[in-house]
Design a protein around this motif. Structure first.
Motif, PDB file in Angstrom:
ATOM      1  N   PRO A 132      34.163  23.555  69.414  1.00 40.46           N
ATOM      2  CA  PRO A 132      34.895  22.617  68.566  1.00 40.46           C
ATOM      3  C   PRO A 132      36.401  22.823  68.640  1.00 40.46           C
ATOM      4  N   THR A 133      37.118  21.761  68.313  1.00 40.17           N
ATOM      5  CA  THR A 133      38.579  21.805  68.254  1.00 40.17           C
ATOM      6  C   THR A 133      39.041  22.620  67.053  1.00 40.17           C
ATOM      7  N   SER A 134      40.085  23.423  67.252  1.00 36.72           N
ATOM      8  CA  SER A 134      40.768  24.076  66.134  1.00 36.72           C
ATOM      9  C   SER A 134      41.901  23.167  65.671  1.00 36.72           C
ATOM     10  N   LEU A 135      42.003  22.982  64.367  1.00 35.72           N
ATOM     11  CA  LEU A 135      43.054  22.133  63.790  1.00 35.72           C
ATOM     12  C   LEU A 135      43.956  22.985  62.924  1.00 35.72           C
ATOM     13  N   VAL A 136      45.235  23.051  63.282  1.00 39.10           N
ATOM     14  CA  VAL A 136      46.222  23.803  62.504  1.00 39.10           C
ATOM     15  C   VAL A 136      47.064  22.819  61.712  1.00 39.10           C
ATOM     16  N   THR A 137      47.058  22.958  60.399  1.00 39.74           N
ATOM     17  CA  THR A 137      47.861  22.081  59.553  1.00 39.74           C
ATOM     18  C   THR A 137      48.461  22.881  58.422  1.00 39.74           C
ATOM     19  N   PHE A 149      36.357  17.557  56.286  1.00 32.58           N
ATOM     20  CA  PHE A 149      36.194  17.719  57.727  1.00 32.58           C
ATOM     21  C   PHE A 149      34.748  18.085  58.060  1.00 32.58           C
ATOM     22  N   GLY A 150      34.264  17.547  59.186  1.00 29.61           N
ATOM     23  CA  GLY A 150      32.910  17.851  59.626  1.00 29.61           C
ATOM     24  C   GLY A 150      32.832  19.179  60.360  1.00 29.61           C
ATOM     25  N   ASP A 151      31.632  19.505  60.828  1.00 31.95           N
ATOM     26  CA  ASP A 151      31.394  20.793  61.471  1.00 31.95           C
ATOM     27  C   ASP A 151      31.903  20.851  62.908  1.00 31.95           C
ATOM     28  N   ASP A 152      32.369  19.731  63.445  1.00 30.44           N
ATOM     29  CA  ASP A 152      32.819  19.726  64.837  1.00 30.44           C
ATOM     30  C   ASP A 152      34.321  19.918  64.973  1.00 30.44           C
ATOM     31  N   VAL A 153      34.964  20.352  63.894  1.00 35.38           N
ATOM     32  CA  VAL A 153      36.374  20.728  63.949  1.00 35.38           C
ATOM     33  C   VAL A 153      36.556  21.944  63.039  1.00 35.38           C
ATOM     34  N   LEU A 154      37.433  22.864  63.448  1.00 33.57           N
ATOM     35  CA  LEU A 154      37.656  24.092  62.690  1.00 33.57           C
ATOM     36  C   LEU A 154      39.061  24.069  62.102  1.00 33.57           C
ATOM     37  N   PRO A 155      39.215  23.634  60.837  1.00 35.69           N
ATOM     38  CA  PRO A 155      40.555  23.541  60.255  1.00 35.69           C
ATOM     39  C   PRO A 155      41.107  24.925  59.913  1.00 35.69           C
ATOM     40  N   CYS A 156      42.354  25.135  60.274  1.00 40.20           N
ATOM     41  CA  CYS A 156      43.075  26.361  59.942  1.00 40.20           C
ATOM     42  C   CYS A 156      44.234  25.958  59.038  1.00 40.20           C
ATOM     43  N   PHE A 157      44.131  26.296  57.762  1.00 39.98           N
ATOM     44  CA  PHE A 157      45.113  25.844  56.778  1.00 39.98           C
ATOM     45  C   PHE A 157      46.208  26.895  56.623  1.00 39.98           C
ATOM     46  N   GLU A 158      47.397  26.561  57.102  1.00 40.60           N
ATOM     47  CA  GLU A 158      48.545  27.461  57.040  1.00 40.60           C
ATOM     48  C   GLU A 158      49.508  26.988  55.953  1.00 40.60           C
ATOM     49  N   THR A 159      50.518  27.796  55.675  1.00 39.86           N
ATOM     50  CA  THR A 159      51.482  27.453  54.630  1.00 39.86           C
ATOM     51  C   THR A 159      52.900  27.783  55.076  1.00 39.86           C
TER      52      THR A 159
END
Length: 319
Positions: A132-137, A149-159
């Protein structure tokens, strides 16, 4: 693919994010800029070409996006969906500002929660060979949106808060800082990252037909008060907070937002009329470069100061 234990990242970027992309690449010799030809057919639809597509096979690939307006989202989504299919080792989407994050609720039948729509679009990015794609936001408006978000994307929540903390330590009055929040939502969002500062919480209360900002708790008297929020649009709430804090004895008032959206050049409300920079009610107004169109507009304008996400994004790409 790895050098000194670091992944070698092939970083693509949209037109608006070129300056930030170059800053990211400058952070590490493991990040290599790649290019896309952003063209249009005569009818206005995108005519896109990923340069050196065969050369990125087996490589770790990232794309730095900026969904600054609905006009540019389709062309970027087209590239985002195409890159993982080029036999790459992994794919990371860096979207510093999740633009529909403040439209996450359905308060009456008929409301469309476009935050959920955007999350669904990003959840359907094709898998790369690495999965899956990693998503950095950064500083998404509401933390519960991670569940959109669904299971086919891996969100990485930064600050962006560490950038603010670093800047506050550099101030001559660093030992006299109080953090203010414009509402309970901002307090819930950020207070745990700022516990070692005295705090003020503001709130909007209804008086007759008007909603007026009042101090709910805390004392700004004699302090340099820094208002913290995730984003700014028109800036009206920040201006009202500044007035209340100053009236209650704050010696200076500054502001920090991660995302300087400022539609219709509303940033101009904060720029002093005097050429020497005096007259602004805000001592500093810190923003990040998550919204590149705004960053370009406010360049060298008092009281704005840009804290770049480049180092943080460079680190996130190594996760």
């Amino acid at each position: 693919m790895e050098n000194n234990g670091k992944k070698q990242i092939q970083l693509f970027y949209c037109v608006q994010s070129e300056e930030l992309a170059r800053k990211i690449a400058h952070q590490s010799d493991s990040i290599h800029l790649q290019s896309i030809s952003w063209r249009n057919f005569d009818d206005g639809f995108p005519n896109l070409f990923i340069n050196k597509a065969q050369d990125i096979r087996g490589q770790h690939v990232a794309f730095l996006a900026s969904f600054s307006s609905p006009d540019v989202i389709f062309e970027q989504i087209s590239v985002i969906y195409a890159l993982p299919k080029l036999f790459i080792a992994s794919f990371t989407l860096v979207l510093p500002f999740f633009p529909t994050g403040s439209f996450e609720r359905v308060e009456e039948e008929g409301d469309v929660a476009t935050a959920f729509t955007m999350a669904r679009i990003l959840s359907n990015i094709p898998k790369s060979r690495g999965g899956p794609t990693s998503l950095v936001t950064y500083d998404i408006h509401a933390l519960q949106e991670r569940f959109y978000f669904g299971d086919d994307v891996l969100p990485c929540f930064e600050t962006g808060i560490p950038l603010l903390l670093n800047r506050l330590r550099q101030l001559p009055d660093a030992d006299n800082i109080t953090i203010a929040f414009p509402d309970d939502g901002a307090w819930k969002r950020f207070h745990k990252q700022l516990l070692h500062f005295p705090m003020v919480v503001c709130a909007k209360v209804r008086e007759g037909d008007k909603r007026i900002v009042r101090i709910k708790e805390g004392n700004p008297g004699g302090r340099h008060v820094v208002i913290v929020d995730d984003l700014v649009q028109s800036g009206g709430t920040l201006i009202e907070c500044q007035k209340v804090l100053a009236a209650q004895g704050a010696t200076k008032v500054s502001a920090y937002v991660t995302h300087a959206v400022f539609p219709r050049q509303s940033w101009s409300r904060f720029v002093p009329n005097n050429s020497d920079g005096s007259g602004s009610p805000f001592t500093y107004f810190w923003v990040t470069d998550s919204c590149p169109v705004t960053v370009k507009a406010i360049e060298n304008k008092t009281p704005f100061e840009v804290l770049s996400l480049a180092g943080s994004i460079s680190d996130a790409l190594q996760i």
